[in-house]
Design a protein around this motif. Structure first.
Motif, PDB file in Angstrom:
ATOM      1  N   GLU A 152     -15.617   7.854   0.399  1.00 52.87           N
ATOM      2  CA  GLU A 152     -14.980   6.791  -0.383  1.00 52.87           C
ATOM      3  C   GLU A 152     -13.602   7.231  -0.852  1.00 52.87           C
ATOM      4  O   GLU A 152     -12.615   6.550  -0.637  1.00 52.87           O
ATOM      5  CB  GLU A 152     -15.862   6.404  -1.574  1.00 52.87           C
ATOM      6  N   ASP A 153     -13.530   8.382  -1.516  1.00 54.39           N
ATOM      7  CA  ASP A 153     -12.255   8.947  -1.961  1.00 54.39           C
ATOM      8  C   ASP A 153     -11.858  10.037  -0.985  1.00 54.39           C
ATOM      9  O   ASP A 153     -12.337  11.170  -1.074  1.00 54.39           O
ATOM     10  CB  ASP A 153     -12.386   9.517  -3.373  1.00 54.39           C
TER      11      ASP A 153
ATOM     12  N   GLN B  98      -9.434  -0.795   1.651  1.00 55.21           N
ATOM     13  CA  GLN B  98      -9.583  -1.483   0.367  1.00 55.21           C
ATOM     14  C   GLN B  98     -10.305  -2.809   0.537  1.00 55.21           C
ATOM     15  O   GLN B  98     -11.053  -3.229  -0.349  1.00 55.21           O
ATOM     16  CB  GLN B  98      -8.214  -1.668  -0.290  1.00 55.21           C
ATOM     17  N   SER B  99     -10.150  -3.452   1.687  1.00 60.11           N
ATOM     18  CA  SER B  99     -10.900  -4.683   1.955  1.00 60.11           C
ATOM     19  C   SER B  99     -12.397  -4.404   2.021  1.00 60.11           C
ATOM     20  O   SER B  99     -13.217  -5.290   1.756  1.00 60.11           O
ATOM     21  CB  SER B  99     -10.438  -5.305   3.280  1.00 60.11           C
TER      22      SER B  99
ATOM     23  N   LEU C 141      -5.214   1.576   5.104  1.00 59.97           N
ATOM     24  CA  LEU C 141      -5.498   1.398   3.673  1.00 59.97           C
ATOM     25  C   LEU C 141      -5.888  -0.046   3.367  1.00 59.97           C
ATOM     26  O   LEU C 141      -6.766  -0.301   2.538  1.00 59.97           O
ATOM     27  CB  LEU C 141      -4.281   1.802   2.848  1.00 59.97           C
ATOM     28  N   TYR C 142      -5.233  -0.980   4.032  1.00 60.12           N
ATOM     29  CA  TYR C 142      -5.598  -2.390   3.858  1.00 60.12           C
ATOM     30  C   TYR C 142      -7.049  -2.621   4.255  1.00 60.12           C
ATOM     31  O   TYR C 142      -7.819  -3.262   3.521  1.00 60.12           O
ATOM     32  CB  TYR C 142      -4.676  -3.267   4.699  1.00 60.12           C
TER      33      TYR C 142
ATOM     34  N   PHE D 173       0.037   4.280  -2.308  1.00 55.26           N
ATOM     35  CA  PHE D 173      -1.089   5.172  -2.014  1.00 55.26           C
ATOM     36  C   PHE D 173      -0.779   6.147  -0.879  1.00 55.26           C
ATOM     37  O   PHE D 173      -1.655   6.896  -0.457  1.00 55.26           O
ATOM     38  CB  PHE D 173      -2.325   4.345  -1.634  1.00 55.26           C
TER      39      PHE D 173
ATOM     40  N   GLY E  52     -13.881  -2.098   0.155  1.00 49.33           N
ATOM     41  CA  GLY E  52     -14.319  -1.531  -1.110  1.00 49.33           C
ATOM     42  C   GLY E  52     -14.144  -0.031  -1.230  1.00 49.33           C
ATOM     43  O   GLY E  52     -14.720   0.589  -2.132  1.00 49.33           O
ATOM     44  N   GLN E  53     -13.350   0.574  -0.359  1.00 54.06           N
ATOM     45  CA  GLN E  53     -13.115   2.010  -0.420  1.00 54.06           C
ATOM     46  C   GLN E  53     -11.860   2.314  -1.247  1.00 54.06           C
ATOM     47  O   GLN E  53     -11.063   1.427  -1.539  1.00 54.06           O
ATOM     48  CB  GLN E  53     -12.958   2.573   0.991  1.00 54.06           C
ATOM     49  N   ASN E  54     -11.687   3.598  -1.568  1.00 51.25           N
ATOM     50  CA  ASN E  54     -10.576   3.987  -2.428  1.00 51.25           C
ATOM     51  C   ASN E  54      -9.859   5.233  -1.901  1.00 51.25           C
ATOM     52  O   ASN E  54      -9.715   6.220  -2.613  1.00 51.25           O
ATOM     53  CB  ASN E  54     -11.099   4.253  -3.853  1.00 51.25           C
TER      54      ASN E  54
ATOM     55  N   PHE F  52       0.798  -1.227   0.000  1.00 58.43           N
ATOM     56  CA  PHE F  52       0.000   0.000   0.000  1.00 58.43           C
ATOM     57  C   PHE F  52       0.832   1.279   0.000  1.00 58.43           C
ATOM     58  O   PHE F  52       0.276   2.375   0.070  1.00 58.43           O
ATOM     59  CB  PHE F  52      -0.957  -0.024   1.200  1.00 58.43           C
TER      60      PHE F  52
END
Length: 206
Positions: free
Chosen positions: A126-127, A145-146, A141-142, A18, A148-150, A15
């Motif tokens: 989300e962003d 993203q698990s 971040l892990y 990012f 479904g977010q960005n 990650f």
């Protein structure tokens, strides 16, 4: 032990793409999520100022003042009337020049997982930009993203001390717990609740 070390290595490397440390290069996002921690720590009967806390709050203020974010969500523990991380962070951000109307509070960020899930489910993010130390950003971040977010992340200054070494060792186990929560146990936050509106500066109204 092999699984624990493998998960730590994966989260610590996957990650980084990012995570930003240069304020001039971090992309603009409307909202930053500041992950909470205690302002003070107790050690050997003495009370010390928590550098992790100070660096996170300062990073959030710098991002706002640089125009990289338009609002802030502070998320932390408010489990008793005597312990209130979000209100403390709010006051310190105001002291650093961030307008109070653009600081939003999540009083049920008891864990990183709670803060990340609630950022989306309760506050509709989300962003967005996560703010914490780099090792913590990697885990956040892990989790994001698990789910479904960005988001992206901005790394607050790291702490150079023996406390930093102990924190890093605890992080290894915290990452394994995050893996269990996200992939095996499907753990939910302690509280969710109704959706809440996020306030942020709107340049279209200026």
């Amino acid at each position: 032990m092999v699984l624990i070390i493998s998960i730590d290595w994966y989260i610590g490397n996957e990650f980084n793409q990012f995570i930003y440390s240069d304020i001039n290069r971090v992309p603009h996002r409307k909202i930053a999520l500041v992950l909470g921690t205690s302002k003070y720590i107790q050690q050997s009967g003495e009370t010390y100022y928590n550098a992790y806390y100070a660096y996170r709050v300062k990073a959030a203020a710098k991002l706002y003042q640089a125009g990289k974010i338009d609002g802030i969500l502070v998320s932390g523990d408010n489990s008793t009337q005597f312990y209130d991380e979000p209100s403390q962070m709010t006051q310190d951000l105001i002291n650093l020049g961030v307008p109070s109307e653009y600081i939003n509070q999540d009083y049920a960020g008891f864990r990183t997982l709670d803060s990340i899930v609630r950022a989306n489910k309760v506050f509709g993010l989300e962003d967005y930009t996560i703010i914490s130390q780099k090792f913590h950003c990697q885990r956040a971040l892990y989790i994001a993203q698990s789910k479904g977010q960005n988001p992206i992340a901005f790394s607050a200054s790291k702490v150079q001390s023996f406390a930093g070494i102990k924190t890093r060792l605890r992080e290894v186990l915290a990452r394994f717990k995050a893996f269990l929560d996200c992939k095996i146990l499907k753990t939910s936050p302690k509280f969710l609740g109704e959706p809440e509106t996020i306030n942020y500066r709107n340049y279209n109204n200026r």
